[in-house]
Scaffold this motif. Structure first.
Motif, mmCIF file in Angstrom:
data_model
loop_
_atom_site.group_PDB
_atom_site.id
_atom_site.type_symbol
_atom_site.label_atom_id
_atom_site.label_comp_id
_atom_site.label_asym_id
_atom_site.label_seq_id
_atom_site.Cartn_x
_atom_site.Cartn_y
_atom_site.Cartn_z
ATOM 1 N N ASP A 2 19.946 5.926 -30.444
ATOM 2 C CA ASP A 2 20.677 6.467 -29.294
ATOM 3 C C ASP A 2 21.233 5.350 -28.427
ATOM 4 O O ASP A 2 22.408 5.378 -28.009
ATOM 5 C CB ASP A 2 19.764 7.362 -28.449
ATOM 6 N N MET A 3 20.410 4.344 -28.154
ATOM 7 C CA MET A 3 20.860 3.240 -27.310
ATOM 8 C C MET A 3 21.902 2.392 -28.029
ATOM 9 O O MET A 3 22.856 1.904 -27.408
ATOM 10 C CB MET A 3 19.659 2.392 -26.890
ATOM 11 N N ALA A 4 21.746 2.235 -29.342
ATOM 12 C CA ALA A 4 22.738 1.480 -30.106
ATOM 13 C C ALA A 4 24.092 2.193 -30.093
ATOM 14 O O ALA A 4 25.144 1.549 -29.976
ATOM 15 C CB ALA A 4 22.256 1.289 -31.541
ATOM 16 N N CYS A 5 24.076 3.520 -30.197
ATOM 17 C CA CYS A 5 25.326 4.279 -30.151
ATOM 18 C C CYS A 5 26.000 4.138 -28.792
ATOM 19 O O CYS A 5 27.230 4.018 -28.707
ATOM 20 C CB CYS A 5 25.061 5.747 -30.470
ATOM 21 N N ALA A 6 25.211 4.166 -27.720
ATOM 22 C CA ALA A 6 25.780 3.963 -26.380
ATOM 23 C C ALA A 6 26.396 2.576 -26.260
ATOM 24 O O ALA A 6 27.478 2.403 -25.673
ATOM 25 C CB ALA A 6 24.706 4.163 -25.317
ATOM 26 N N LEU A 7 25.733 1.584 -26.830
ATOM 27 C CA LEU A 7 26.257 0.210 -26.811
ATOM 28 C C LEU A 7 27.576 0.122 -27.576
ATOM 29 O O LEU A 7 28.545 -0.481 -27.099
ATOM 30 C CB LEU A 7 25.228 -0.731 -27.423
ATOM 31 N N ILE A 8 27.626 0.744 -28.747
ATOM 32 C CA ILE A 8 28.854 0.747 -29.544
ATOM 33 C C ILE A 8 29.975 1.454 -28.788
ATOM 34 O O ILE A 8 31.118 0.985 -28.749
ATOM 35 C CB ILE A 8 28.603 1.414 -30.911
ATOM 36 N N GLY A 9 29.657 2.593 -28.186
ATOM 37 C CA GLY A 9 30.659 3.334 -27.429
ATOM 38 C C GLY A 9 31.228 2.520 -26.281
ATOM 39 O O GLY A 9 32.440 2.510 -26.042
ATOM 40 N N ALA A 10 30.354 1.816 -25.564
ATOM 41 C CA ALA A 10 30.814 0.988 -24.446
ATOM 42 C C ALA A 10 31.729 -0.131 -24.941
ATOM 43 O O ALA A 10 32.770 -0.415 -24.328
ATOM 44 C CB ALA A 10 29.616 0.399 -23.704
ATOM 45 N N GLY A 11 31.355 -0.757 -26.045
ATOM 46 C CA GLY A 11 32.188 -1.821 -26.594
ATOM 47 C C GLY A 11 33.549 -1.317 -27.036
ATOM 48 O O GLY A 11 34.575 -1.970 -26.791
ATOM 49 N N LEU A 12 33.573 -0.148 -27.685
ATOM 50 C CA LEU A 12 34.844 0.436 -28.107
ATOM 51 C C LEU A 12 35.738 0.754 -26.910
ATOM 52 O O LEU A 12 36.945 0.500 -26.936
ATOM 53 C CB LEU A 12 34.583 1.714 -28.918
ATOM 54 N N ALA A 13 35.140 1.318 -25.865
ATOM 55 C CA ALA A 13 35.925 1.676 -24.680
ATOM 56 C C ALA A 13 36.530 0.445 -24.021
ATOM 57 O O ALA A 13 37.714 0.424 -23.675
ATOM 58 C CB ALA A 13 35.044 2.431 -23.690
ATOM 59 N N LEU A 14 35.723 -0.590 -23.848
ATOM 60 C CA LEU A 14 36.217 -1.806 -23.196
ATOM 61 C C LEU A 14 37.272 -2.503 -24.056
ATOM 62 O O LEU A 14 38.232 -3.073 -23.532
ATOM 63 C CB LEU A 14 35.060 -2.758 -22.911
ATOM 64 N N GLY A 15 37.084 -2.437 -25.378
ATOM 65 C CA GLY A 15 38.020 -3.104 -26.262
ATOM 66 C C GLY A 15 39.361 -2.407 -26.395
ATOM 67 O O GLY A 15 40.385 -3.054 -26.651
ATOM 68 N N THR A 16 39.374 -1.086 -26.198
ATOM 69 C CA THR A 16 40.610 -0.328 -26.430
ATOM 70 C C THR A 16 41.294 0.170 -25.164
ATOM 71 O O THR A 16 42.519 0.357 -25.154
ATOM 72 C CB THR A 16 40.330 0.884 -27.332
ATOM 73 N N LEU A 17 40.536 0.392 -24.101
ATOM 74 C CA LEU A 17 41.110 1.068 -22.934
ATOM 75 C C LEU A 17 41.114 0.239 -21.649
ATOM 76 O O LEU A 17 41.570 0.729 -20.614
ATOM 77 C CB LEU A 17 40.378 2.393 -22.691
ATOM 78 N N SER A 18 40.626 -0.974 -21.695
ATOM 79 C CA SER A 18 40.609 -1.787 -20.469
ATOM 80 C C SER A 18 42.021 -2.044 -19.949
ATOM 81 O O SER A 18 42.295 -1.889 -18.748
ATOM 82 C CB SER A 18 39.901 -3.126 -20.727
ATOM 83 N N LYS A 19 42.937 -2.429 -20.828
ATOM 84 C CA LYS A 19 44.300 -2.736 -20.381
ATOM 85 C C LYS A 19 45.041 -1.490 -19.884
ATOM 86 O O LYS A 19 45.674 -1.532 -18.821
ATOM 87 C CB LYS A 19 45.066 -3.425 -21.503
ATOM 88 N N PRO A 20 44.974 -0.348 -20.612
ATOM 89 C CA PRO A 20 45.599 0.863 -20.055
ATOM 90 C C PRO A 20 45.001 1.271 -18.713
ATOM 91 O O PRO A 20 45.728 1.700 -17.807
ATOM 92 C CB PRO A 20 45.330 1.917 -21.134
ATOM 93 N N GLN A 21 43.701 1.124 -18.581
ATOM 94 C CA GLN A 21 43.058 1.446 -17.304
ATOM 95 C C GLN A 21 43.540 0.515 -16.201
ATOM 96 O O GLN A 21 43.805 0.964 -15.080
ATOM 97 C CB GLN A 21 41.535 1.361 -17.456
ATOM 98 N N ASP A 22 43.695 -0.766 -16.517
ATOM 99 C CA ASP A 22 44.197 -1.727 -15.520
ATOM 100 C C ASP A 22 45.606 -1.352 -15.065
ATOM 101 O O ASP A 22 45.927 -1.442 -13.875
ATOM 102 C CB ASP A 22 44.202 -3.140 -16.098
ATOM 103 N N ARG A 23 46.434 -0.954 -16.021
ATOM 104 C CA ARG A 23 47.807 -0.586 -15.654
ATOM 105 C C ARG A 23 47.807 0.615 -14.720
ATOM 106 O O ARG A 23 48.581 0.673 -13.754
ATOM 107 C CB ARG A 23 48.622 -0.287 -16.909
ATOM 108 N N LEU A 24 46.969 1.605 -14.993
ATOM 109 C CA LEU A 24 46.911 2.786 -14.141
ATOM 110 C C LEU A 24 46.350 2.473 -12.765
ATOM 111 O O LEU A 24 46.708 3.120 -11.776
ATOM 112 C CB LEU A 24 46.063 3.872 -14.813
ATOM 113 N N MET A 25 45.480 1.464 -12.701
ATOM 114 C CA MET A 25 44.924 1.051 -11.415
ATOM 115 C C MET A 25 45.848 0.093 -10.685
ATOM 116 O O MET A 25 45.614 -0.246 -9.530
ATOM 117 C CB MET A 25 43.551 0.412 -11.611
ATOM 118 N N GLY A 26 46.870 -0.403 -11.382
ATOM 119 C CA GLY A 26 47.805 -1.318 -10.749
ATOM 120 C C GLY A 26 47.266 -2.711 -10.576
ATOM 121 O O GLY A 26 47.610 -3.417 -9.604
ATOM 122 N N ILE A 27 46.426 -3.166 -11.533
ATOM 123 C CA ILE A 27 45.873 -4.530 -11.437
ATOM 124 C C ILE A 27 46.218 -5.312 -12.694
ATOM 125 O O ILE A 27 46.644 -4.771 -13.689
ATOM 126 C CB ILE A 27 44.354 -4.513 -11.212
#
Length: 211
Positions: free
Chosen positions: A186-211
C-alpha cells in the motif's frame, strides 16, 4: 504566489468546480444508498470524502484550487466511493483485471493506494507553493514525497487501530486479502503514485498557478 482563481489564470467565472461537486454528490448518494459492503465498512472507506468535500466547499472562495486539482480530487472521491460500495476486495472491475492478468488477488485496492499518493501530493504541492512554504526544485520534491509517505503510514495506522478496536468487523476495511506484505505494498503504491504525479503534472500545475 498569491491566491488564484480555481480556473487557473482565467479570471472569468467558472462552473466547473460546481459541476464536479454535483457529480460527486450524485455518485455518493447512488453508491451509498444500498452498498454491497456493510455500513461500517462503507463509512470507514468514505471518511476522506465526508471530511474532504465539505472542507473544499468551505474554502472554495477564500482559497480556490486549480481546475486540474478539483478534477483529480473528484476522480479520487469516485475511486474511494466505489471501494466503499463493494469493499476493495470485491469491486467487479478488479475481478475482471484479476482474471485477465491471472492475478492472485483483486488489485483494486492497489489502484486506491496509487491515488492516495497521486492526488494528495498535488494538493500538498499547490497549497505549499502558493503559501510560499516551498519553492519548486529538488528539495520540494523530497519534502512532498515524505509528506505522502507520512500520510500513507498514518492511514495504515488507522486501519491497524480500527482492527484493534472493532475486531473482525474491520476485516473488509483492512482488505489484506491474505497478503502479509499488504501494508508495505500500500505504501509503495502511494509512493509510485506521488512520483507519477510530480513527474507528469508539475509543469501543467505550475502554468495554472501562474508560476
Amino acid at each position: 504566489c498569491g491566491p488564484i482563481a480555481p480556473w487557473g489564470m482565467d479570471r472569468s467565472p467558472s462552473r466547473f468546480p460546481l459541476a464536479l461537486l454535483a457529480a460527486v454528490t450524485a455518485a455518493f448518494l447512488l453508491l451509498g444508498w444500498h452498498p454491497k459492503a456493510d455500513r461500517f465498512t462503507w463509512f470507514m472507506e468514505n471518511v476522506p470524502v465526508l471530511l474532504g468535500v465539505p472542507a473544499l466547499v468551505l474554502t472554495h472562495r477564500r482559497f480556490p484550487l486549480t481546475n486540474l486539482l478539483y478534477a483529480l480530487i473528484a476522480l479520487h472521491c469516485l475511486v474511494l466511493m466505489v471501494g466503499g460500495h463493494w469493499t476493495y476486495a470485491e469491486v467487479p472491475a478488479g475481478h475482471w483485471v484479476k482474471d485477465w492478468l491471472h492475478l492472485a488477488r483483486n488489485p483494486y485496492d492497489r489502484l486506491g493506494h496509487l491515488f492516495q499518493g497521486f492526488v494528495p501530493v498535488l494538493i500538498f504541492r499547490e497549497v505549499l507553493l502558493r503559501k510560499g512554504v516551498l519553492r519548486p526544485g529538488a528539495w520540494s520534491v523530497t519534502v512532498l514525497i515524505l509528506m505522502v509517505l507520512g500520510l500513507s503510514a498514518a492511514y495504515e495506522l488507522l486501519e491497524w487501530q480500527t482492527a484493534v478496536w472493532t475486531g473482525s468487523s474491520a476485516d473488509a476495511f483492512l482488505g489484506g486479502q491474505g497478503d502479509p506484505w499488504d501494508t508495505q505494498w500500500d505504501m509503495a503504491c502511494a509512493l509510485i503514485g506521488a512520483g507519477l504525479a510530480l513527474g507528469t503534472l508539475s509543469k501543467p500545475q505550475d502554468r495554472l498557478m501562474g508560476i
